[in-house]
Write an enzyme that holds these catalytic residues in place. Structure first.
Site, short mmCIF file in Angstrom:
data_model
loop_
_atom_site.label_atom_id
_atom_site.label_comp_id
_atom_site.label_asym_id
_atom_site.label_seq_id
_atom_site.Cartn_x
_atom_site.Cartn_y
_atom_site.Cartn_z
N SER A 1 4.74 1.91 8.06
CA SER A 1 4.41 0.83 7.12
C SER A 1 5.59 0.48 6.24
O SER A 1 6.35 1.34 5.78
CB SER A 1 3.24 1.25 6.23
N HIS B 1 0.81 -1.22 0.00
CA HIS B 1 0.00 0.00 0.00
C HIS B 1 0.85 1.27 0.00
O HIS B 1 0.32 2.37 -0.05
CB HIS B 1 -0.97 0.00 1.19
N GLY C 1 3.23 5.89 8.87
CA GLY C 1 4.55 6.13 8.31
C GLY C 1 5.52 5.01 8.59
O GLY C 1 6.57 4.91 7.96
N SER D 1 2.51 -4.06 7.87
CA SER D 1 1.35 -3.77 7.03
C SER D 1 0.45 -2.75 7.72
O SER D 1 0.12 -1.71 7.14
CB SER D 1 0.57 -5.06 6.76
N ASP E 1 -0.16 -7.62 0.89
CA ASP E 1 0.32 -6.24 1.05
C ASP E 1 1.84 -6.23 0.98
O ASP E 1 2.51 -6.22 2.01
CB ASP E 1 -0.20 -5.68 2.37
#
Length: 410
Positions: A357, A232, A355, A373, A275
């Site tokens: 991720s 993502h 942030g 994720s 993801d």
């Protein structure tokens, strides 16, 4: 021969795999062979003394080396294993089994009788996943589901007052209701998007906004340098930039271009998938086998052996830095607040922020685990009863999907 047969009948061979694994663990690398950054973060976030951390690492090695042997010895009765902290602060490896045969453990290993085998639990969880595979949707108020080894059940995490929606969802799946346990969560998980693992990077898709994420692990595609992150965080073809001059800020400051998203996988709202992504890195960048320690010394990546339930892990990200916790469950299906459902995540007690991720999850001995994720709660203000959670996409499937090789050091 009669003597050997007599021993076998009395079950004296049952502990042979366990005894062998304990001996192997005892002869393994020193328990304290971890980076200062990881050691300090683990002691801080897990509430461990130096001696307790060393004893924990001993049990972690035992779990890594003995799990397959223990599972094989229990056969169809096996119900999983996990690391569990005792009342005195020390740790044990717990082996769950549906077998009624008496089994003697050791000071480090406990056998525990349970109702459902791991096969039964995984079958129920698979039936819930199958609803999505056949076009079904996750009902509003159902947040996630996973096999919870410690409670010997399939936990379905739900919002307050959403019990009926969860009951209907389980009924539609035809999963064994006796294996299901509903747990009310304080908050629905959300995505955490905002060249060492954990450093920050930005993308600017031209919509007037900047998007920040964190580097996972350095890898190679053949001889081409790259790194893995969350799906993502960007789409194929988008350029990415260091946050600041070297990925350490100042935050939201666009630094030099470091590469381009080569592949990315993330479902649309209402759909199901994974993801993960990888970014091809421009030549001239150095890619050490390290995770950034945010001022406490970096952690070296020595390999990619997957840790088990109860294992301690630390994560690195551009917003919250180093944070540690333990693995609660693997193979978790999570429905995010934005509508996407992600499969096969690992649930941890480590906190995270927007942030973070894509950032790295790593064990004390330097084994790369995966990339962040999403999560629930906050590192700034914990939910009641410390119910902050983070979910990572395991490293192995990402590398396999794209034919990548993890960058490691001896």
């Amino acid at each position: 021969m009669r003597k050997i047969a007599s021993w076998a009948k009395r079950g004296l061979f049952v502990l042979s795999p366990l005894t062998l694994a304990i001996a192997m663990a005892a002869s393994a690398a020193p328990a304290d062979n971890i980076s200062p950054a990881v050691r300090a973060a683990m002691q801080r976030d897990l509430g461990l003394t130096s001696a307790q951390l060393s004893q924990y690492l001993k049990i972690e090695r035992l779990q890594t080396q003995a799990e397959k042997q223990l599972a094989s010895a229990q056969g169809s009765h096996y119900a999983g294993s996990w690391i569990e902290r005792q009342g005195n602060g020390n740790f044990k490896l717990v082996v769950a089994t549906t077998s009624m045969r008496p089994q003697k453990g050791t000071a480090d290993v406990e056998f525990r009788n349970v109702r459902h085998s791991l096969g039964e639990l995984e079958s129920s969880k698979a039936q819930l996943d199958d609803v999505l595979a056949h076009g079904g949707k996750v009902p509003k108020g159902v947040y996630s589901w996973y096999v919870d080894l410690q409670s010997n059940s399939v936990v379905v995490s739900i919002g307050k007052g959403k019990e009926q929606a969860a009951v209907d969802f389980v009924a539609a799946s035809a999963a064994d209701a006796q294996t299901i346990r509903f747990v009310t969560a304080e908050e629905q998980p959300s995505l955490r998007s905002t060249l060492k693992g954990g450093l920050g990077y930005l993308r600017d898709p031209g919509d007037g906004y900047l998007y920040a994420c964190s580097i996972g692990f350095n890898v190679t595609k053949g001889s081409t340098p790259a790194y893995v992150s969350a799906g993502h965080c960007g789409t194929a073809g988008e350029p990415v930039y260091f946050e600041g001059s070297a990925g350490t800020g100042p935050q939201w400051s666009i630094g030099p271009k470091i590469g381009t998203f080569t592949a990315s996988k993330f479902p649309q709202p209402g759909q199901t998938g994974n993801d993960w992504s990888y970014v091809t890195v421009l030549s001239g960048n150095t890619q050490p086998a390290t995770v950034y320690g945010w001022g406490s010394g970096d952690a070296t990546v020595h390999g990619g052996t997957a840790a088990g339930v109860g294992a301690a892990i630390c994560r690195s990200g551009r917003t919250s830095g180093w944070k540690c916790g333990t693995i609660e469950a693997t193979g978790v299906t999570v429905s995010y607040s934005t509508g996407e459902t992600i499969l096969n995540l690992t649930r941890t007690t480590a906190c995270s922020e927007g942030g973070d991720s894509g950032g790295s999850f790593i064990t004390g001995p330097g084994q790369a685990q995966g990339v962040l994720s999403g999560g629930s709660g906050s590192c700034k203000g914990h939910l009641p009863n410390n119910r902050t959670r983070s979910f990572f996409q395991p490293r192995g499937p990402i590398l396999s999907a794209y034919g990548l090789t993890l960058t490691t050091a001896p």
